[in-house]
Design a protein around this motif. Structure first.
Motif, PDB file in Angstrom:
ATOM      1  N   UNK A 132       0.833  -1.210   0.000  1.00  0.00           N
ATOM      2  CA  UNK A 132       0.000   0.000   0.000  1.00  0.00           C
ATOM      3  C   UNK A 132       0.862   1.251   0.000  1.00  0.00           C
ATOM      4  N   UNK A 133       0.474   2.216   0.701  1.00  0.00           N
ATOM      5  CA  UNK A 133       1.192   3.481   0.696  1.00  0.00           C
ATOM      6  C   UNK A 133       2.404   3.420   1.629  1.00  0.00           C
ATOM      7  N   UNK A 134       3.613   3.502   1.080  1.00  0.00           N
ATOM      8  CA  UNK A 134       4.803   3.354   1.913  1.00  0.00           C
ATOM      9  C   UNK A 134       4.894   4.404   3.020  1.00  0.00           C
ATOM     10  N   UNK A 135       4.391   5.597   2.745  1.00  0.00           N
ATOM     11  CA  UNK A 135       4.473   6.671   3.737  1.00  0.00           C
ATOM     12  C   UNK A 135       3.690   6.333   4.997  1.00  0.00           C
ATOM     13  N   UNK A 136       2.758   5.399   4.867  1.00  0.00           N
ATOM     14  CA  UNK A 136       1.874   5.118   5.995  1.00  0.00           C
ATOM     15  C   UNK A 136       2.264   3.868   6.769  1.00  0.00           C
ATOM     16  N   UNK A 143      -5.285   9.149  -9.332  1.00  0.00           N
ATOM     17  CA  UNK A 143      -3.933   8.614  -9.222  1.00  0.00           C
ATOM     18  C   UNK A 143      -3.725   7.963  -7.851  1.00  0.00           C
ATOM     19  N   UNK A 144      -4.202   8.637  -6.813  1.00  0.00           N
ATOM     20  CA  UNK A 144      -4.012   8.122  -5.457  1.00  0.00           C
ATOM     21  C   UNK A 144      -4.911   6.920  -5.158  1.00  0.00           C
ATOM     22  N   UNK A 145      -6.192   7.037  -5.496  1.00  0.00           N
ATOM     23  CA  UNK A 145      -7.097   5.969  -5.055  1.00  0.00           C
ATOM     24  C   UNK A 145      -6.837   4.641  -5.755  1.00  0.00           C
ATOM     25  N   UNK A 146      -6.332   4.663  -6.994  1.00  0.00           N
ATOM     26  CA  UNK A 146      -6.066   3.370  -7.638  1.00  0.00           C
ATOM     27  C   UNK A 146      -4.862   2.687  -6.990  1.00  0.00           C
ATOM     28  N   UNK A 147      -4.164   3.399  -6.142  1.00  0.00           N
ATOM     29  CA  UNK A 147      -3.080   2.799  -5.353  1.00  0.00           C
ATOM     30  C   UNK A 147      -3.527   2.552  -3.907  1.00  0.00           C
ATOM     31  N   UNK A 148      -4.800   2.743  -3.660  1.00  0.00           N
ATOM     32  CA  UNK A 148      -5.325   2.505  -2.322  1.00  0.00           C
ATOM     33  C   UNK A 148      -4.987   3.611  -1.346  1.00  0.00           C
ATOM     34  N   UNK A 149      -4.545   4.763  -1.869  1.00  0.00           N
ATOM     35  CA  UNK A 149      -4.129   5.854  -0.988  1.00  0.00           C
ATOM     36  C   UNK A 149      -5.281   6.848  -0.798  1.00  0.00           C
ATOM     37  N   UNK A 161      -4.126  -6.014   3.282  1.00  0.00           N
ATOM     38  CA  UNK A 161      -3.314  -6.744   2.302  1.00  0.00           C
ATOM     39  C   UNK A 161      -4.085  -7.039   1.018  1.00  0.00           C
ATOM     40  N   UNK A 162      -5.417  -6.883   1.053  1.00  0.00           N
ATOM     41  CA  UNK A 162      -6.216  -7.143  -0.146  1.00  0.00           C
ATOM     42  C   UNK A 162      -6.443  -5.874  -0.972  1.00  0.00           C
ATOM     43  N   UNK A 163      -6.161  -4.733  -0.338  1.00  0.00           N
ATOM     44  CA  UNK A 163      -6.587  -3.461  -0.929  1.00  0.00           C
ATOM     45  C   UNK A 163      -6.100  -3.279  -2.359  1.00  0.00           C
TER      46      UNK A 163
END
Ligand SMILES: [Mg+2]
Length: 367
Positions: A1-5, A231-237, A175-177
């Protein structure tokens, strides 16, 4: 998912949405309506559908559709006038149930809210279990069903609540996101309406994974400021917090057209439709406002807004429609191609107790 998080705690977000809310309340209170195609909404002549029962949806009848179209699809359709007082009372009951678990409740409308249960009043570790309990309590208190989506952010929770309707409970684990979004058709993305979805299909973007192949710059070029959201939501962010304090400052609706509109007559008809939807919201929340804004977007994505401020507070549909038409008559130039129209009432008399979803501000919804 989002590495920053990754170094932060994973959030537990629930989105709860009542099933066919207005229509289900009518079927609950009037047994003769049960099991039948029914809509809550405006008159057959000019009105729009506010809510459709599941039986009506089988005939292709949905909210925001003109009542007349709905009647064509099912001539024996039962049409019920909205009883907002009752809907508000039921809304109060469900919001109270939500707040018994967490203070981080962000209502999106009378029948829908985000809950952040990462920490909750019962110290329950399982958001899924909380969602199940909430659904049970709602059923017990109101005799109505709700659908719940559970995940790590608002976007995913909202998508999840829609996966298993009615009476659903759908969980997207952290993990499914990413794989879930990759497989998700863009038409199911919250914030992507029919028109945008059709545009994406033409560009070969069918699923989340196709969206992911486009760069942020490309998406912004294609979809304006919505591009960076995509751009963000398709990465689950989705870092948007569940914000119980967000107060709604305006009530508005807009409509994007599949084919650009070019005649004043068509535009006025759309304005009629939009004013009714705006006024229904105003009525729902008992709100009036002073400033009316009409927004027009052209085929080249240029956009103008024109507003008028009234000496007093208004919520009158006829007035809102007429002034919108007046504004339209002034801005309209023959030969121009219009792709979006919107009407907003702001400068509200009182702070609306209902939070703004926030999404409405950045995204243009097709309906
Ligand atoms: Mg609902």
């Amino acid at each position: 998912m989002d590495p920053a998080k990754t170094d932060q705690q994973v959030r537990k977000i629930i989105h709860i949405d009542m099933d066919a809310f207005f229509a289900s309340i009518e079927q609950r209170d009037f047994p003769e309506y049960r099991g039948k195609p029914l809509i809550v909404g405006g008159s057959a002549r000019r009105g729009v559908v506010a809510a459709a029962s599941y039986e009506a949806r089988k005939y292709g009848i949905y909210s925001a559709m003109p009542t007349l179209t709905a009647l064509h699809r099912y001539p024996d359709l039962i049409i019920v006038k909205p009883r907002f007082d009752v809907y508000k009372q039921v809304s109060g009951q469900i919001m109270q149930i939500f707040r018994s678990y967490t203070d981080l409740v962000e209502p999106l409308s009378l029948d829908e809210a985000y809950l952040d249960v990462t920490t909750n009043k019962y110290g329950m570790p399982s958001a899924t279990l909380i969602a199940r309990e909430i659904k049970d309590k709602i059923k017990e208190a109101t005799m109505l069903t709700a659908s719940a989506g559970v995940s790590v952010n608002k976007f995913l929770a909202k998508v999840a609540s829609d996966m298993d309707k009615p009476d659903g409970l759908y969980v997207i684990k952290p993990e499914q996101a990413e794989s879930f979004i990759g497989e998700l058709p863009v038409s199911k993305f919250y914030g992507v309406g029919k028109v945008t979805a059709a545009r994406m299909q033409k560009l070969g973007i069918h699923k989340g994974m196709d969206l992911k192949e486009k760069s942020k710059a490309e998406l912004i070029k294609l979809f304006g400021k919505n591009g960076s959201f995509f751009h963000d939501i398709c990465r689950g962010i989705d870092h948007r917090p569940v914000n119980p304090e967000r107060i709604r400052k305006s009530f508005g609706k807009e409509r994007t057209f599949e084919n650009d509109l070019t005649s004043l007559e068509e535009l006025n008809e759309v304005l009629r439709n939009i004013s009714e939807l705006v006024c229904r919201d105003l009525e729902k929340y008992g709100i009036r406002g002073k400033t009316l804004t009409v927004k027009v977007k052209y085929d080249d994505f240029k956009q103008i807004t024109r507003c008028r401020t009234f000496p007093g507070f208004i919520n009158n549909e006829e007035l809102i429609l007429n002034v919108s038409k007046e504004i339209m008559a002034v801005v309209f130039t023959p030969g121009s191609r219009i792709r979006l129209l919107g009407i907003t009432l702001s400068n509200l008399e009182q702070a609306a107790s209902i939070a703004d979803s926030g999404d409405n501000k950045q995204l243009s919804f097709d309906f």
